[in-house]
Design a protein around this motif. Structure first.
Motif, PDB file in Angstrom:
ATOM      1  N   PHE A  50       0.818  -1.270  -0.134  1.00  0.00           N
ATOM      2  CA  PHE A  50       0.169  -0.034  -0.133  1.00  0.00           C
ATOM      3  C   PHE A  50       0.867   1.167  -0.139  1.00  0.00           C
ATOM      4  CE2 PHE A  50      -2.671  -3.245   1.776  1.00  0.00           C
ATOM      5  CZ  PHE A  50      -3.877  -2.932   1.257  1.00  0.00           C
ATOM      6  N   LEU A  51       0.909   1.931  -1.010  1.00  0.00           N
ATOM      7  CA  LEU A  51       1.616   3.144  -1.120  1.00  0.00           C
ATOM      8  C   LEU A  51       1.015   4.428  -0.530  1.00  0.00           C
ATOM      9  CD1 LEU A  51       2.901   2.620  -4.897  1.00  0.00           C
ATOM     10  CD2 LEU A  51       4.161   2.106  -2.571  1.00  0.00           C
ATOM     11  N   GLY A  52      -0.411   4.552  -0.499  1.00  0.00           N
ATOM     12  CA  GLY A  52      -1.072   5.417   0.143  1.00  0.00           C
ATOM     13  C   GLY A  52      -1.561   4.932   1.570  1.00  0.00           C
ATOM     14  N   HIS A  53      -2.495   5.902   1.975  1.00  0.00           N
ATOM     15  CA  HIS A  53      -2.833   5.460   3.407  1.00  0.00           C
ATOM     16  C   HIS A  53      -4.085   4.815   3.446  1.00  0.00           C
ATOM     17  CE1 HIS A  53      -1.148   9.855   4.618  1.00  0.00           C
ATOM     18  NE2 HIS A  53       0.069   9.018   4.807  1.00  0.00           N
ATOM     19  N   ILE A  54      -4.172   3.757   4.552  1.00  0.00           N
ATOM     20  CA  ILE A  54      -5.335   3.195   4.612  1.00  0.00           C
ATOM     21  C   ILE A  54      -6.253   3.902   5.692  1.00  0.00           C
ATOM     22  CG2 ILE A  54      -6.197   0.887   5.673  1.00  0.00           C
ATOM     23  CD1 ILE A  54      -3.934  -0.725   4.342  1.00  0.00           C
ATOM     24  N   LYS A  55      -7.344   4.139   5.170  1.00  0.00           N
ATOM     25  CA  LYS A  55      -8.375   5.191   5.959  1.00  0.00           C
ATOM     26  C   LYS A  55      -9.681   4.334   6.472  1.00  0.00           C
ATOM     27  CE  LYS A  55      -6.494   9.424   4.705  1.00  0.00           C
ATOM     28  NZ  LYS A  55      -6.778  10.756   4.187  1.00  0.00           N
ATOM     29  N   PRO A  56      -9.765   3.972   7.519  1.00  0.00           N
ATOM     30  CA  PRO A  56     -11.067   3.177   7.779  1.00  0.00           C
ATOM     31  C   PRO A  56     -12.266   4.153   7.879  1.00  0.00           C
ATOM     32  CG  PRO A  56      -9.896   3.239   9.743  1.00  0.00           C
ATOM     33  CD  PRO A  56      -8.780   3.911   8.755  1.00  0.00           C
ATOM     34  N   ASN A  57     -13.212   3.831   7.470  1.00  0.00           N
ATOM     35  CA  ASN A  57     -14.500   4.662   7.651  1.00  0.00           C
ATOM     36  C   ASN A  57     -15.767   3.803   8.469  1.00  0.00           C
ATOM     37  OD1 ASN A  57     -16.227   6.545   7.177  1.00  0.00           O
ATOM     38  ND2 ASN A  57     -16.697   6.355   5.042  1.00  0.00           N
ATOM     39  N   GLY A  58     -15.855   4.062   9.595  1.00  0.00           N
ATOM     40  CA  GLY A  58     -16.582   3.446  10.477  1.00  0.00           C
ATOM     41  C   GLY A  58     -15.665   2.647  11.344  1.00  0.00           C
ATOM     42  N   HIS A  59     -16.309   1.517  12.034  1.00  0.00           N
ATOM     43  CA  HIS A  59     -15.450   0.578  12.927  1.00  0.00           C
ATOM     44  C   HIS A  59     -15.285  -0.506  11.923  1.00  0.00           C
ATOM     45  CE1 HIS A  59     -15.782   2.937  16.817  1.00  0.00           C
ATOM     46  NE2 HIS A  59     -16.660   3.638  15.919  1.00  0.00           N
ATOM     47  N   ILE A  60     -14.129  -0.729  11.538  1.00  0.00           N
ATOM     48  CA  ILE A  60     -13.822  -1.984  10.914  1.00  0.00           C
ATOM     49  C   ILE A  60     -13.428  -3.145  11.987  1.00  0.00           C
ATOM     50  CG2 ILE A  60     -12.543  -2.868   8.692  1.00  0.00           C
ATOM     51  CD1 ILE A  60     -14.186  -0.336   8.321  1.00  0.00           C
ATOM     52  N   VAL A  61     -14.107  -4.384  11.912  1.00  0.00           N
ATOM     53  CA  VAL A  61     -14.004  -5.430  12.785  1.00  0.00           C
ATOM     54  C   VAL A  61     -13.228  -6.514  12.317  1.00  0.00           C
ATOM     55  CG1 VAL A  61     -15.324  -6.909  14.007  1.00  0.00           C
ATOM     56  CG2 VAL A  61     -16.128  -4.777  13.968  1.00  0.00           C
ATOM     57  N   LYS A  62     -12.238  -6.727  13.038  1.00  0.00           N
ATOM     58  CA  LYS A  62     -11.353  -7.857  12.793  1.00  0.00           C
ATOM     59  C   LYS A  62     -10.858  -7.989  11.231  1.00  0.00           C
ATOM     60  CE  LYS A  62     -13.407 -10.935  16.181  1.00  0.00           C
ATOM     61  NZ  LYS A  62     -14.092 -12.151  16.301  1.00  0.00           N
ATOM     62  N   PRO A  63     -10.113  -6.794  10.898  1.00  0.00           N
ATOM     63  CA  PRO A  63      -9.389  -7.052   9.537  1.00  0.00           C
ATOM     64  C   PRO A  63      -7.991  -7.722   9.621  1.00  0.00           C
ATOM     65  CG  PRO A  63      -8.995  -4.915  10.431  1.00  0.00           C
ATOM     66  CD  PRO A  63     -10.326  -5.675  11.240  1.00  0.00           C
ATOM     67  N   GLN A  64      -7.479  -8.520   8.442  1.00  0.00           N
ATOM     68  CA  GLN A  64      -6.467  -9.137   8.732  1.00  0.00           C
ATOM     69  C   GLN A  64      -5.488  -8.499   7.475  1.00  0.00           C
ATOM     70  OE1 GLN A  64      -7.582 -13.164   8.104  1.00  0.00           O
ATOM     71  NE2 GLN A  64      -7.710 -13.609  10.260  1.00  0.00           N
ATOM     72  N   PHE A  65      -4.385  -8.148   7.767  1.00  0.00           N
ATOM     73  CA  PHE A  65      -3.307  -7.777   6.851  1.00  0.00           C
ATOM     74  C   PHE A  65      -2.089  -8.884   7.150  1.00  0.00           C
ATOM     75  CE2 PHE A  65      -5.432  -4.055   8.198  1.00  0.00           C
ATOM     76  CZ  PHE A  65      -5.736  -3.362   7.085  1.00  0.00           C
ATOM     77  N   ILE A  66      -1.835  -9.503   5.879  1.00  0.00           N
ATOM     78  CA  ILE A  66      -0.852 -10.617   6.088  1.00  0.00           C
ATOM     79  C   ILE A  66       0.164 -10.125   4.709  1.00  0.00           C
ATOM     80  CG2 ILE A  66      -0.722 -13.221   5.593  1.00  0.00           C
ATOM     81  CD1 ILE A  66      -3.669 -13.461   6.364  1.00  0.00           C
ATOM     82  N   LYS A  67       1.424 -10.362   5.243  1.00  0.00           N
ATOM     83  CA  LYS A  67       2.424 -10.324   4.285  1.00  0.00           C
ATOM     84  C   LYS A  67       2.314  -8.835   3.370  1.00  0.00           C
ATOM     85  CE  LYS A  67       3.711 -15.008   3.849  1.00  0.00           C
ATOM     86  NZ  LYS A  67       3.939 -16.130   3.276  1.00  0.00           N
ATOM     87  N   CYS A  68       2.004  -7.672   4.265  1.00  0.00           N
ATOM     88  CA  CYS A  68       1.647  -6.413   3.374  1.00  0.00           C
ATOM     89  C   CYS A  68       2.733  -5.559   4.040  1.00  0.00           C
ATOM     90  CB  CYS A  68       0.245  -6.055   3.652  1.00  0.00           C
ATOM     91  SG  CYS A  68      -1.026  -6.889   2.929  1.00  0.00           S
ATOM     92  N   ARG A  69       2.956  -4.567   3.063  1.00  0.00           N
ATOM     93  CA  ARG A  69       3.672  -3.455   3.496  1.00  0.00           C
ATOM     94  C   ARG A  69       2.862  -2.267   3.569  1.00  0.00           C
ATOM     95  NH1 ARG A  69       9.379  -1.847   2.975  1.00  0.00           N
ATOM     96  NH2 ARG A  69       9.662   0.390   2.420  1.00  0.00           N
ATOM     97  N   LEU A  70       2.854  -1.326   4.552  1.00  0.00           N
ATOM     98  CA  LEU A  70       1.796  -0.608   4.760  1.00  0.00           C
ATOM     99  C   LEU A  70       2.517   0.929   4.823  1.00  0.00           C
ATOM    100  CD1 LEU A  70       0.471  -3.308   6.557  1.00  0.00           C
ATOM    101  CD2 LEU A  70      -1.334  -1.972   5.719  1.00  0.00           C
ATOM    102  N   ALA A  71       2.160   1.997   4.285  1.00  0.00           N
ATOM    103  CA  ALA A  71       2.572   3.265   4.378  1.00  0.00           C
ATOM    104  C   ALA A  71       1.975   3.686   5.662  1.00  0.00           C
ATOM    105  CB  ALA A  71       1.961   4.180   3.371  1.00  0.00           C
ATOM    106  N   TYR A  72       2.137   4.753   6.254  1.00  0.00           N
ATOM    107  CA  TYR A  72       1.541   5.196   7.659  1.00  0.00           C
ATOM    108  C   TYR A  72       0.313   5.102   7.638  1.00  0.00           C
ATOM    109  CZ  TYR A  72       0.882   8.385  11.340  1.00  0.00           C
ATOM    110  OH  TYR A  72       0.486   9.348  12.494  1.00  0.00           O
ATOM    111  N   MET A  73      -0.298   4.503   8.611  1.00  0.00           N
ATOM    112  CA  MET A  73      -1.718   4.553   8.745  1.00  0.00           C
ATOM    113  C   MET A  73      -2.185   5.576   9.963  1.00  0.00           C
ATOM    114  SD  MET A  73      -2.209   0.350   8.860  1.00  0.00           S
ATOM    115  CE  MET A  73      -3.913   0.516   9.016  1.00  0.00           C
ATOM    116  N   PRO A  74      -2.629   6.677   9.572  1.00  0.00           N
ATOM    117  CA  PRO A  74      -3.211   7.678  10.434  1.00  0.00           C
ATOM    118  C   PRO A  74      -4.203   7.407  11.338  1.00  0.00           C
ATOM    119  CG  PRO A  74      -4.067   8.247   8.224  1.00  0.00           C
ATOM    120  CD  PRO A  74      -3.251   6.812   8.283  1.00  0.00           C
ATOM    121  N   TYR A  75      -4.352   8.137  12.308  1.00  0.00           N
ATOM    122  CA  TYR A  75      -5.429   8.314  13.229  1.00  0.00           C
ATOM    123  C   TYR A  75      -6.654   8.997  12.316  1.00  0.00           C
ATOM    124  CZ  TYR A  75      -8.801   9.556  16.946  1.00  0.00           C
ATOM    125  OH  TYR A  75      -9.672   9.787  17.635  1.00  0.00           O
TER     126      TYR A  75
END
Length: 187
Positions: free
Chosen positions: A53-78
């Protein structure tokens, strides 16, 4: 390479990998731009595997039990009241994580830069067998197990740019760190 989009229901998104594999010649699967995950149902889970993921991952609402496996993530902001609840990160590289949880987050065998956890929930986050770089004074109500903690951006175990301490609301077991830091010896 794909452009980011908004996802409105729980899906499994599987890519070829988050790093180039020179032996097999496999390219990375990249998602560019900010990626919005919208609150889905409470039965199905979001699963992301092998994606850079080259951009930010932004949840919209309450995302329950997401799984990230062998991923490379950019900054995940509040993102205000929008949160990842009970998230699992397995074998990931996270270039910055700012979390505020009502549930928990578990990081397993991951590399994390600039980990920030604000939570009033005891044991809200658990890091197991992780390598953590950066300031550890902003990790609250968390447990670190078998982690290597380096209080700087360098990979050198001898370089320390500051000596912030893990807050008293946290516990650390079998962790080691850079010379002169809170974790200079096993805890």
């Amino acid at each position: 390479v794909f452009n980011a989009t908004s996802i409105y229901k729980a899906i499994t998104l599987r890519g070829a990998g988050s790093y180039f594999d020179s032996e097999s010649g496999t390219e990375t699967t990249e998602i560019r731009g900010d990626f919005f995950i919208n609150e889905g149902d409470s039965i199905n889970n979001f699963t992301f595997e092998g994606i850079r993921f080259l951009g930010h991952i932004k949840p919209n609402g309450h995302i329950v039990k997401p799984q990230f496996i062998k991923c490379r993530l950019a900054y995940m902001p509040y993102n205000g009241d929008n949160r990842l609840n009970d998230a699992t990160f397995l074998h990931c590289v996270i270039l910055g994580y700012y979390g505020s949880f009502k549930g928990t987050a578990t990081f397993i065998n991951s590399i994390i830069y600039r980990l920030t956890i604000y939570s009033e929930v005891e044991n809200s986050t658990e890091c197991i067998n992780c390598r953590i770089y950066g300031d550890i004074s902003s990790i609250y109500n968390s447990v670190l197990r078998n982690c290597v903690v380096l209080n700087c951006g360098s990979t050198s175990s001898l370089t320390v740019s500051f000596s912030e301490k893990l807050p008293s609301s946290c516990r650390a077991y079998n962790c080691v760190g850079s010379t002169g830091s809170t974790f200079s010896n096993s805890v």
